[in-house]
Structure formats: C-alpha cells, structure tokens
Design a protein around this motif. Structure first.
Motif, mmCIF file in Angstrom:
data_model
loop_
_atom_site.group_PDB
_atom_site.id
_atom_site.type_symbol
_atom_site.label_atom_id
_atom_site.label_comp_id
_atom_site.label_asym_id
_atom_site.label_seq_id
_atom_site.Cartn_x
_atom_site.Cartn_y
_atom_site.Cartn_z
ATOM 1 N N ARG A 21 -13.919 -4.145 -15.345
ATOM 2 C CA ARG A 21 -12.717 -4.074 -16.270
ATOM 3 C C ARG A 21 -11.903 -4.991 -16.032
ATOM 4 N N HIS A 22 -11.768 -5.342 -14.407
ATOM 5 C CA HIS A 22 -10.669 -6.126 -13.991
ATOM 6 C C HIS A 22 -11.226 -7.149 -12.994
ATOM 7 N N PRO A 23 -11.083 -8.458 -13.146
ATOM 8 C CA PRO A 23 -11.689 -9.409 -12.240
ATOM 9 C C PRO A 23 -10.955 -9.552 -10.968
ATOM 10 N N HIS A 24 -9.812 -8.889 -11.060
ATOM 11 C CA HIS A 24 -8.866 -9.013 -9.567
ATOM 12 C C HIS A 24 -9.030 -7.902 -8.787
ATOM 13 N N VAL A 25 -10.250 -6.746 -9.054
ATOM 14 C CA VAL A 25 -10.296 -5.749 -8.449
ATOM 15 C C VAL A 25 -11.635 -5.882 -7.316
ATOM 16 N N LEU A 26 -11.176 -5.426 -6.159
ATOM 17 C CA LEU A 26 -12.425 -5.365 -5.169
ATOM 18 C C LEU A 26 -12.679 -3.972 -4.846
ATOM 19 N N LEU A 27 -14.016 -3.623 -4.561
ATOM 20 C CA LEU A 27 -14.353 -2.371 -3.915
ATOM 21 C C LEU A 27 -14.812 -2.409 -2.513
ATOM 22 N N MET A 28 -14.448 -1.558 -1.753
ATOM 23 C CA MET A 28 -14.709 -1.497 -0.254
ATOM 24 C C MET A 28 -15.297 -0.190 0.108
ATOM 25 N N ALA B 275 0.891 -1.210 -0.005
ATOM 26 C CA ALA B 275 -0.033 -0.187 -0.006
ATOM 27 C C ALA B 275 1.029 1.238 0.001
ATOM 28 N N PRO B 276 0.545 2.397 -0.540
ATOM 29 C CA PRO B 276 1.122 3.574 -0.626
ATOM 30 C C PRO B 276 1.198 4.088 0.957
ATOM 31 N N LEU B 277 2.210 4.905 1.256
ATOM 32 C CA LEU B 277 2.271 5.476 2.577
ATOM 33 C C LEU B 277 2.598 7.131 2.372
ATOM 34 N N PRO B 278 1.911 7.862 3.203
ATOM 35 C CA PRO B 278 1.087 7.427 4.400
ATOM 36 C C PRO B 278 -0.267 7.023 3.804
ATOM 37 N N PRO C 164 2.951 -8.657 -4.741
ATOM 38 C CA PRO C 164 2.231 -8.664 -3.541
ATOM 39 C C PRO C 164 0.511 -9.371 -3.988
ATOM 40 N N SER C 165 0.152 -9.942 -2.929
ATOM 41 C CA SER C 165 -1.130 -10.878 -3.004
ATOM 42 C C SER C 165 -2.240 -9.736 -2.950
ATOM 43 N N ILE C 166 -2.059 -8.601 -2.186
ATOM 44 C CA ILE C 166 -2.978 -7.660 -2.193
ATOM 45 C C ILE C 166 -2.508 -6.222 -2.051
ATOM 46 N N ILE C 167 -3.033 -5.521 -2.974
ATOM 47 C CA ILE C 167 -2.445 -3.897 -3.099
ATOM 48 C C ILE C 167 -3.847 -3.206 -2.646
ATOM 49 N N TYR C 168 -3.596 -2.273 -1.773
ATOM 50 C CA TYR C 168 -4.634 -1.402 -1.222
ATOM 51 C C TYR C 168 -4.563 0.065 -2.100
ATOM 52 N N LEU C 169 -5.331 0.843 -2.508
ATOM 53 C CA LEU C 169 -5.511 2.053 -2.966
ATOM 54 C C LEU C 169 -6.574 2.439 -2.674
ATOM 55 N N ALA C 170 -6.368 3.602 -1.423
ATOM 56 C CA ALA C 170 -7.469 4.333 -0.796
ATOM 57 C C ALA C 170 -8.003 5.278 -1.863
ATOM 58 N N TYR C 171 -9.333 5.322 -1.979
ATOM 59 C CA TYR C 171 -9.756 6.380 -3.040
ATOM 60 C C TYR C 171 -11.089 7.326 -2.699
ATOM 61 N N PRO C 172 -10.732 8.502 -2.024
ATOM 62 C CA PRO C 172 -9.549 9.080 -1.692
ATOM 63 C C PRO C 172 -8.668 8.454 -0.463
ATOM 64 N N ASN C 173 -7.427 9.036 -0.274
ATOM 65 C CA ASN C 173 -6.698 8.537 0.543
ATOM 66 C C ASN C 173 -6.704 9.189 2.034
ATOM 67 N N ASN C 174 -6.567 8.361 2.805
ATOM 68 C CA ASN C 174 -6.490 8.824 4.445
ATOM 69 C C ASN C 174 -5.042 8.723 4.859
ATOM 70 N N PRO C 175 -4.463 9.823 5.295
ATOM 71 C CA PRO C 175 -5.038 11.115 5.808
ATOM 72 C C PRO C 175 -4.760 12.301 4.826
ATOM 73 N N THR C 176 -4.458 11.789 3.579
ATOM 74 C CA THR C 176 -4.019 13.141 2.776
ATOM 75 C C THR C 176 -5.594 13.535 1.895
ATOM 76 N N GLU D 169 -13.027 2.839 -0.801
ATOM 77 C CA GLU D 169 -13.874 4.126 -1.148
ATOM 78 C C GLU D 169 -14.623 4.655 0.318
ATOM 79 N N ALA D 170 -13.943 4.394 1.334
ATOM 80 C CA ALA D 170 -14.669 4.724 2.736
ATOM 81 C C ALA D 170 -15.095 5.963 2.600
ATOM 82 N N TYR D 171 -14.534 7.195 1.726
ATOM 83 C CA TYR D 171 -15.013 8.583 1.752
ATOM 84 C C TYR D 171 -15.772 8.890 0.638
#
Length: 359
Positions: free
Chosen positions: A209-216, A113-116, A157-169, A193-195
């Motif tokens: 478009r991508h069978p390996h993408v999950l939306l949370m 995952a990206p940091l922060p 990586p088995s899992i990549i997290y991309l927060a969309y938008p990101n926390n805390p930025t 997509e918490a926000y």
C-alpha cells in the motif's frame, strides 16, 4: 574496568564514540539463560549431523558467490515477497539498521522511533552522525499518536522505525495509529518484525500500500541467533539503492548454508515457535496470579513484568541460577521492569520459582 587510551590515540577516536557505552552482553555461564529472546531449542540430533556434514562440504576457500542468491530466492519464497519487491541480506538486523542510516545520510537527515525501543535505532543514528528523535510511548506502552505526529511534522525524519512487536515491551501497536503515522511520514518507515514467528499478525499484507515502507525481519528469533542473518524487503528500486552500501561479502558461506538448511526444515522451527507460544500463555497465567507482579500481554518470545524492586529481583533470580534482563534503567517508563525470555517448560518453571523467591 575500561582501559584509558593514551592521548596520542584518544585524539584519533571521535569524542562521542569515546562517551558511548558498548552494547553489553551479560555473562551467562552456569545460568539458565533467559535474557536475550533466544529460541531455547537446539536442532534435533539427526539434523545436527546432517547440517554438520553439509557445512563440512562448503568451499571455505572461496568468497560467498551465487549461493547467496539462492538464499535470497529461498527467503523471498518463504516470506512471500510481493511482485515488484526485492530483498537484501544483512549480518543480522543490526547491520541492516546501520546500512539504512548510512544510505540515508543526507544533510538534515534524522531518525525517529518510539521509546522505549530497540537500542540500535538510536545507536545507528549516533554512529552515522544523524539526529535521533525518541518519542515516549504511553504509560501502557502504546504509541502516543499525537506526540508521534507532532514529532514527524517538526523533525521531518528520513527514517521512522516501528517495531512490530516492540522490544522490550513485546506488544503489537494499534494498526490504525500505525497507518496514520505511515501516511504522515515524509521519508521511509521501517516495520521491524524481528519477533514475527511469535506474533498474531504481520504488516506484510499491507506492505504494497505504501512505496516508502520497508519490512525487516531476522532469522535470530526463528531459531538461528548464532547464524546472524537478517533481511529487509521493499520496492525493488529502493532496495537496489540501499544495497549499494552493503559490504560485498557480508553473509558468510557458513551462515548462508545454515540458513538454507533451516528453511528446508522450516517445519521443525515452526513447531518450536508454536511450543514457545503455548509456554508464553502458561507463563502469563502464572505471572498474573503472582502477587506484586504486573505482566503485560506479549506477541513476542518475551514478557515484560513490573516488580516491586527490579534490582533486588534481578540479583535474587541470578543468585538462584536464572539470568533475565533488568531493563528498569533503560527508560523512565520501564521503572522496576524485568524482561523475561520464554524458555522451555523446565526453564520457565525455574524462572518462576526464582522470581517468586526474589520478590
């Protein structure tokens, strides 16, 4: 103060767990609470009464049953889940993140995952005994495409997290960069997509478009932080496998009924989100005009600001009755940064006055 375990008990607890810091919740009694990205609006009085009567009629003597399936169907309709896709529920997004780590715990697995970013991505990996790979954002909190692609190629990586938008930025990243990361991913990509109620765009229209993408997503920012309900959308066959590690009764009957009630009155929460987006725009204008403060654009219900001395401003604001989040020690890129939750008109005025006085 943390009590010390006697040796006969300490040997029973994993050493890495003993070395961890628990997730900290700041005491907020008597303060204007603008530290946790909560919706500041309570239900109108008439809806409070209606919800109270409804919860009072719930069969608390029974385990959650078919009513949970009713909630899943309501969320699928609300979120416009595509055909061939399914949805699973979690006790907040936190549980879903933990369940994913558990389900994907195969030899050599890692999480990237990206940091922060959201601390639970790394914490879930550590608790499950998986390697966590953090990739620094750029100084302006954008995805570092070359660094991300290099880390993906190196660590697989088995899992990549991309927060969309990101926390805390609080920012949405470039969609072209996101697509190239998704295409390079050897495992799952989770778009968090918490926000989403406050964001200008969503990944939902690209999900198929991508069978390996999950939306949370979560109902916490929708206005139900106290209810603790998250959900994850993905291809039905993939969701069915991850759902096997979910505890059978992880969503209580009270949480379920409160969420159903909220979805039936979604217009009320949409109006609250719209008001918070307006307040966010006003806050950004005021912060931009404040000498010594840099504020980043936001697609969430929070704003990241950099001040001359974060610790002094944080304590000064707290002394003036306003609680925000000092994120300056979370990551070097966040030096002297505070995270401000968007509140009501009155709360925001108090926050701005406290910040100005604390500089």
């Amino acid at each position: 103060m943390t009590a010390t375990l006697p040796p006969q008990l300490a040997r029973l607890i994993r050493q890495d767990v003993q070395g961890m810091h628990a997730y900290a919740v700041q005491p907020s009694a008597g303060l204007v609470k603008l530290d946790a990205m909560e919706n500041p609006h309570r239900l109108p009085a008439n809806l409070q009464q209606a919800l109270g009567a409804r919860l009072g009629a719930v069969a608390l003597n029974r385990y959650p049953g078919e009513r949970v399936d009713t909630l899943r169907a309501a969320l699928k309709a609300y979120a416009q889940v595509p055909d061939g896709y399914d949805l699973m529920l979690g006790n907040g997004s936190d549980e879903l993140i933990s369940l994913l780590a558990m389900a994907c715990d195969v030899p050599g697995a890692s999480i990237l995952a990206p940091l922060p970013g959201f601390v639970m991505y790394g914490m879930s990996a550590q608790l499950q005994g998986l390697k966590f790979v953090g990739v620094d954002l750029t100084p302006d909190f954008e995805l570092d495409e070359s660094a991300m692609l290099e880390a993906i190629a190196t660590h697989q990586p088995s899992i990549i997290y991309l927060a969309y938008p990101n926390n805390p930025t609080a920012n949405l990243w470039d969609d072209g960069v996101i697509e190239r990361i998704v295409e390079a991913a050897p495992g799952l990509v989770v778009m968090d997509e918490a926000y989403q109620p406050f964001a200008s765009r969503s990944y939902l229209d690209r999900l198929t478009r991508h069978p390996h993408v999950l939306l949370m997503r979560t109902l916490s920012k929708f206005g139900l932080a106290g209810v603790r309900l998250g959900y994850m959308v993905g291809p039905a066959a993939l969701i069915a496998q991850v759902d096997k590690v979910r505890p059978p009764y992880n969503v209580s009957v009270l949480n379920c009924e409160a969420a159903l009630f909220a979805l039936e009155h979604a217009d009320v929460f949409h109006q609250q989100a719209a008001e918070l987006r307006r307040e966010r725009a006003l806050l950004l204008d005021r912060l931009d005009a404040m000498p010594g403060v840099r504020a980043w654009r936001s697609d969430a219900n929070m704003i990241l600001v950099r001040v001359p001395e974060a610790a002094r401003s944080f304590e000064g604001m707290k002394a003036r009755g306003v609680l925000v989040k000092n994120v300056s020690r979370m990551h070097p890129l966040l030096a002297n940064c505070l995270r401000l939750t968007v509140g009501t008109t009155d709360e925001n005025a108090q926050m701005l006055a406290a910040l100005q006085a604390s500089l």
